[in-house]
Structure formats: C-alpha cells, structure tokens
Design a protein around this motif. Sequence first.
Motif, PDB file in Angstrom:
ATOM      1  N   ARG A 216      13.538  -0.068   5.630  1.00 46.00           N
ATOM      2  CA  ARG A 216      14.244  -1.488   6.242  1.00 46.00           C
ATOM      3  C   ARG A 216      14.973  -0.767   7.645  1.00 46.00           C
ATOM      4  O   ARG A 216      14.699   0.075   7.732  1.00 46.00           O
ATOM      5  CB  ARG A 216      16.189  -1.053   5.393  1.00 46.00           C
ATOM      6  N   LYS A 217      14.960  -2.011   8.509  1.00 41.33           N
ATOM      7  CA  LYS A 217      15.677  -1.587   9.414  1.00 41.33           C
ATOM      8  C   LYS A 217      16.152  -0.717   9.863  1.00 41.33           C
ATOM      9  O   LYS A 217      18.137  -0.306   9.281  1.00 41.33           O
ATOM     10  CB  LYS A 217      16.179  -2.700  10.543  1.00 41.33           C
ATOM     11  N   ALA A 218      16.628   0.028  11.245  1.00 42.48           N
ATOM     12  CA  ALA A 218      17.873   1.116  11.263  1.00 42.48           C
ATOM     13  C   ALA A 218      17.802   1.704  12.780  1.00 42.48           C
ATOM     14  O   ALA A 218      16.384   1.023  13.228  1.00 42.48           O
ATOM     15  CB  ALA A 218      17.706   2.509   9.765  1.00 42.48           C
ATOM     16  N   PRO A 219      19.034   2.411  12.790  1.00 39.26           N
ATOM     17  CA  PRO A 219      18.754   2.876  14.512  1.00 39.26           C
ATOM     18  C   PRO A 219      17.898   4.212  14.883  1.00 39.26           C
ATOM     19  O   PRO A 219      17.552   4.587  13.369  1.00 39.26           O
ATOM     20  CB  PRO A 219      20.190   3.314  14.500  1.00 39.26           C
TER      21      PRO A 219
ATOM     22  N   ARG B  52      -5.905   6.030   7.104  1.00 35.81           N
ATOM     23  CA  ARG B  52      -5.608   5.668   7.899  1.00 35.81           C
ATOM     24  C   ARG B  52      -4.474   4.456   8.107  1.00 35.81           C
ATOM     25  O   ARG B  52      -5.154   3.644   6.930  1.00 35.81           O
ATOM     26  CB  ARG B  52      -6.723   5.348   8.688  1.00 35.81           C
ATOM     27  N   PHE B  53      -3.673   3.832   8.759  1.00 34.22           N
ATOM     28  CA  PHE B  53      -3.243   3.053   9.339  1.00 34.22           C
ATOM     29  C   PHE B  53      -3.730   2.181   8.946  1.00 34.22           C
ATOM     30  O   PHE B  53      -4.528   1.553  10.080  1.00 34.22           O
ATOM     31  CB  PHE B  53      -2.172   3.144  10.270  1.00 34.22           C
ATOM     32  N   ILE B  54      -3.452   0.120   8.580  1.00 32.34           N
ATOM     33  CA  ILE B  54      -3.776  -0.844   8.561  1.00 32.34           C
ATOM     34  C   ILE B  54      -2.828  -1.768   8.804  1.00 32.34           C
ATOM     35  O   ILE B  54      -3.027  -2.720   9.517  1.00 32.34           O
ATOM     36  CB  ILE B  54      -4.642  -1.017   7.404  1.00 32.34           C
ATOM     37  N   VAL B  55      -1.590  -0.756   8.658  1.00 36.43           N
ATOM     38  CA  VAL B  55      -0.454  -2.102   9.360  1.00 36.43           C
ATOM     39  C   VAL B  55       0.718  -1.125   9.934  1.00 36.43           C
ATOM     40  O   VAL B  55       1.172  -0.491   8.399  1.00 36.43           O
ATOM     41  CB  VAL B  55       0.027  -3.271   8.460  1.00 36.43           C
ATOM     42  N   HIS B  56       0.895  -1.011  10.198  1.00 34.15           N
ATOM     43  CA  HIS B  56       2.312  -1.000  10.816  1.00 34.15           C
ATOM     44  C   HIS B  56       3.506  -0.968  11.873  1.00 34.15           C
ATOM     45  O   HIS B  56       3.692  -0.342  12.656  1.00 34.15           O
ATOM     46  CB  HIS B  56       1.788   1.385  11.637  1.00 34.15           C
ATOM     47  N   GLY B  57       4.113  -1.758  10.603  1.00 45.21           N
ATOM     48  CA  GLY B  57       5.345  -2.531  11.787  1.00 45.21           C
ATOM     49  C   GLY B  57       4.884  -3.771  12.178  1.00 45.21           C
ATOM     50  O   GLY B  57       5.899  -4.190  13.281  1.00 45.21           O
ATOM     51  N   GLY B  58       4.419  -4.204  12.433  1.00 43.08           N
ATOM     52  CA  GLY B  58       4.142  -5.470  12.735  1.00 43.08           C
ATOM     53  C   GLY B  58       4.931  -6.604  12.565  1.00 43.08           C
ATOM     54  O   GLY B  58       5.940  -6.411  12.066  1.00 43.08           O
ATOM     55  N   ALA B  59       4.366  -7.551  13.313  1.00 43.32           N
ATOM     56  CA  ALA B  59       5.231  -8.949  13.275  1.00 43.32           C
ATOM     57  C   ALA B  59       5.345  -9.291  11.986  1.00 43.32           C
ATOM     58  O   ALA B  59       3.863  -9.609  11.411  1.00 43.32           O
ATOM     59  CB  ALA B  59       5.267 -10.036  14.309  1.00 43.32           C
TER      60      ALA B  59
ATOM     61  N   ARG C 109      16.087  10.782   5.564  1.00 45.22           N
ATOM     62  CA  ARG C 109      16.727  11.289   5.560  1.00 45.22           C
ATOM     63  C   ARG C 109      17.960   9.848   6.924  1.00 45.22           C
ATOM     64  O   ARG C 109      18.786   9.779   6.425  1.00 45.22           O
ATOM     65  CB  ARG C 109      17.367  12.009   5.986  1.00 45.22           C
ATOM     66  N   HIS C 110      16.556   8.802   7.076  1.00 45.50           N
ATOM     67  CA  HIS C 110      17.543   7.929   8.415  1.00 45.50           C
ATOM     68  C   HIS C 110      17.076   6.555   7.296  1.00 45.50           C
ATOM     69  O   HIS C 110      17.343   5.226   8.291  1.00 45.50           O
ATOM     70  CB  HIS C 110      16.669   8.127   9.760  1.00 45.50           C
ATOM     71  N   LEU C 111      16.004   6.659   6.962  1.00 43.27           N
ATOM     72  CA  LEU C 111      14.738   4.697   6.266  1.00 43.27           C
ATOM     73  C   LEU C 111      15.120   5.030   4.774  1.00 43.27           C
ATOM     74  O   LEU C 111      14.916   5.815   4.015  1.00 43.27           O
ATOM     75  CB  LEU C 111      13.724   5.152   7.491  1.00 43.27           C
ATOM     76  N   THR C 112      15.246   3.994   5.057  1.00 37.53           N
ATOM     77  CA  THR C 112      15.652   3.483   3.151  1.00 37.53           C
ATOM     78  C   THR C 112      14.892   2.642   3.137  1.00 37.53           C
ATOM     79  O   THR C 112      14.644   1.596   3.620  1.00 37.53           O
ATOM     80  CB  THR C 112      17.205   2.594   2.587  1.00 37.53           C
ATOM     81  N   GLY C 113      13.979   2.676   1.782  1.00 35.25           N
ATOM     82  CA  GLY C 113      13.003   1.276   1.310  1.00 35.25           C
ATOM     83  C   GLY C 113      12.545   2.118   0.020  1.00 35.25           C
ATOM     84  O   GLY C 113      12.547   3.084   0.052  1.00 35.25           O
TER      85      GLY C 113
END
Length: 114
Positions: free
Chosen positions: A10-13, A35-42, A83-87
């Motif tokens: 989820r989006k968080a500050p 290896r990352f193949i998707v990392h928060g893209g559009a 501690r800061h991002l849920t999901g």
Amino acid sequence: MTAYALAHLRKAPIHADVLTYLERIDATLAPFAGRFIVHGGAIDVLEGDWPGDVIVIEFPDLTQARSWYRSSAYQEIKPLRTRHLTGEVTLVDGVEPGHDSSQLAATIRRATER
C-alpha cells in the motif's frame, strides 16, 4: 521451474527505514539468484481496485525464493519495510515453458466429472 515473490504494498509516506531497506535488499537477493522484474512501476488497473505498488522478484525456483525470504540477511532488513508499509507478500511457482491453459481446463474438467 522459475518462481516469483509477489508483493502488493500500500502507498504510504516514504520513511528513512524504507529507503535503507531499498538500499540493502539487492544484496540479500544475490546469493539466491533473485532479481527484480517489477518494482513499483506504473499500474494500469483494468478491473477492481489496486491501491499501492506491485513488486515481482524472480528466482530460479521456489526453493531459492523460500531460502531468500527465510535468510538471516533478509529477515534482518524486513522490519524496515513492515514497520511502515502494509500489504501482501506471496511466493508462487511460475509455469513450465509451453504452458497451455486449455490443457489445464481439460485436466480440471476431467477431475470434476468423476
């Protein structure tokens, strides 16, 4: 068979801990050929809601993916994220080359007709 770690976060500050996590995660992946193949893209949501980011990490197999997640190196940095991002975070097998959904449907159909 290739396996994947999938995360829907989820989006968080942005917090300094999350930045430290991002700076350190690649080193935890290397011993397991991850290896990352998707990392928060559009994201183009076509059905339903998707509040957040998608992360997909590829591994040679499910054993390597599990070993990475359980590794002391990853467990050490995981709290910087949690501690800061849920999901949700899952591990899943990929499909064999030549996968055919119609063959899967036929197998399921035969099993349910018995």
